[in-house]
Enzyme design. Structure first.
Site, short mmCIF file in Angstrom:
data_model
loop_
_atom_site.label_atom_id
_atom_site.label_comp_id
_atom_site.label_asym_id
_atom_site.label_seq_id
_atom_site.Cartn_x
_atom_site.Cartn_y
_atom_site.Cartn_z
N LYS A 9 0.74 -1.21 -0.17
CA LYS A 9 -0.20 -0.19 0.15
C LYS A 9 0.83 1.29 0.09
CE LYS A 9 -3.63 -2.41 2.79
NZ LYS A 9 -4.31 -2.45 4.05
N TYR A 49 -12.09 -3.10 -2.32
CA TYR A 49 -12.71 -3.03 -0.98
C TYR A 49 -14.18 -2.99 -0.51
CZ TYR A 49 -8.07 -2.76 1.50
OH TYR A 49 -6.70 -3.03 1.86
N PHE A 57 -14.83 2.85 8.75
CA PHE A 57 -13.29 3.23 8.19
C PHE A 57 -13.31 3.40 6.49
CE2 PHE A 57 -13.33 -1.15 9.07
CZ PHE A 57 -12.85 -2.01 7.82
N ARG A 85 -0.87 -14.75 4.25
CA ARG A 85 -1.64 -14.23 5.50
C ARG A 85 -0.78 -14.32 6.59
NH1 ARG A 85 -6.03 -10.84 4.90
NH2 ARG A 85 -7.02 -11.74 6.83
N THR A 91 -4.36 -7.68 11.29
CA THR A 91 -4.56 -6.33 10.74
C THR A 91 -4.16 -5.44 11.31
OG1 THR A 91 -6.63 -7.16 9.89
CG2 THR A 91 -6.59 -5.08 9.83
N ARG A 102 3.38 -7.18 9.44
CA ARG A 102 2.84 -5.77 10.31
C ARG A 102 3.46 -5.79 11.72
NH1 ARG A 102 -3.27 -7.40 7.92
NH2 ARG A 102 -3.31 -6.07 6.06
N ASN A 112 -1.36 -0.30 7.61
CA ASN A 112 -0.79 -1.43 7.98
C ASN A 112 0.21 -2.20 6.73
OD1 ASN A 112 -2.91 -2.30 6.29
ND2 ASN A 112 -3.78 -3.65 8.10
N HIS A 115 -1.70 -5.57 1.68
CA HIS A 115 -2.91 -6.53 1.63
C HIS A 115 -2.56 -7.80 1.18
CE1 HIS A 115 -6.93 -7.91 0.29
NE2 HIS A 115 -6.42 -8.17 -0.83
N GLU A 126 -9.51 -11.13 -7.24
CA GLU A 126 -8.59 -10.10 -6.95
C GLU A 126 -7.48 -10.03 -7.98
OE1 GLU A 126 -7.35 -10.21 -2.71
OE2 GLU A 126 -9.18 -9.63 -2.39
#
Ligand code: IDP
Ligand code: MG
Length: 150
Positions: A9, A49, A57, A85, A91, A102, A112, A115, A126
């Site tokens: 990100k 998203y 948020f 993951r 998260t 993270r 964070n 993704h 995706e």
């Protein structure tokens, strides 16, 4: 072979953490099948998203994802979705375990860094949202008999 969509990100790009984070996936044995730097449009952020639409948020999250370049990756390998993951961690950066991406680099919930797709079904959708088929590359890694997972 399973594929997953990873986004580094805008905070990751701004903080110059791309190399450190991509290295973790490579060291684990996942391999790159696609990679591109994207200035994400509002429309792409909304589609990506969509599941969070209506949450408190959501608007801030879209603003964040469109605030600078994002590096989109497709990683391939055995159990790529779950493995990525687990390398990424929880998260909320304050709750993510040390040793995870993270856990080691993030303190924020929103900012964070990264993704990762959360299921093989979502990963397929995706990957198709972010990449054209011709932007993905399949190849036989020379070390696959050592890494395993074929
Ligand atoms: P994930 O990225 O760990 O799968 P999700 O629950 O799918 O987490 O949330 C998507 C993204 O939305 C998170 O990575 C984070 O950037 C942001 N986010 C999630 N929960 C919150 C929150 O409570 N406040 C602010 N941002 C959040
Ligand atoms: Mg998620």
């Amino acid at each position: 072979m399973e594929r997953t969509l990873i986004l580094l990100k805008p905070d990751c790009i701004q903080r110059r953490l791309v190399g450190a984070i991509v290295q973790r996936f490579e060291q684990k044995g996942l391999r790159l099948a696609g990679m591109k730097l994207v200035q994400v449009s509002h429309s792409l952020a909304e589609q990506h998203y969509a599941v969070h639409k209506g949450k408190p948020f959501y608007e801030s999250l879209l603003q964040f994802l469109t605030s600078g370049p994002t590096l989109a990756l497709v990683l391939e390998g055995r159990e790529a979705v779950a493995v990525a993951r687990s390398l990424i961690g929880a998260t909320d950066g304050t709750k993510a375990a040390p040793g995870t991406i993270r856990g080691d680099f993030a303190l924020s919930v929103q900012n964070n860094l990264i993704h990762g797709s959360d299921s093989p079904e979502n990963a397929a959708a995706e990957v198709a949202l972010w990449f054209k088929p011709e932007e993905l590359v399949s190849y036989q890694p020379v070390d696959s008999s050592w890494i395993g997972g074929r």
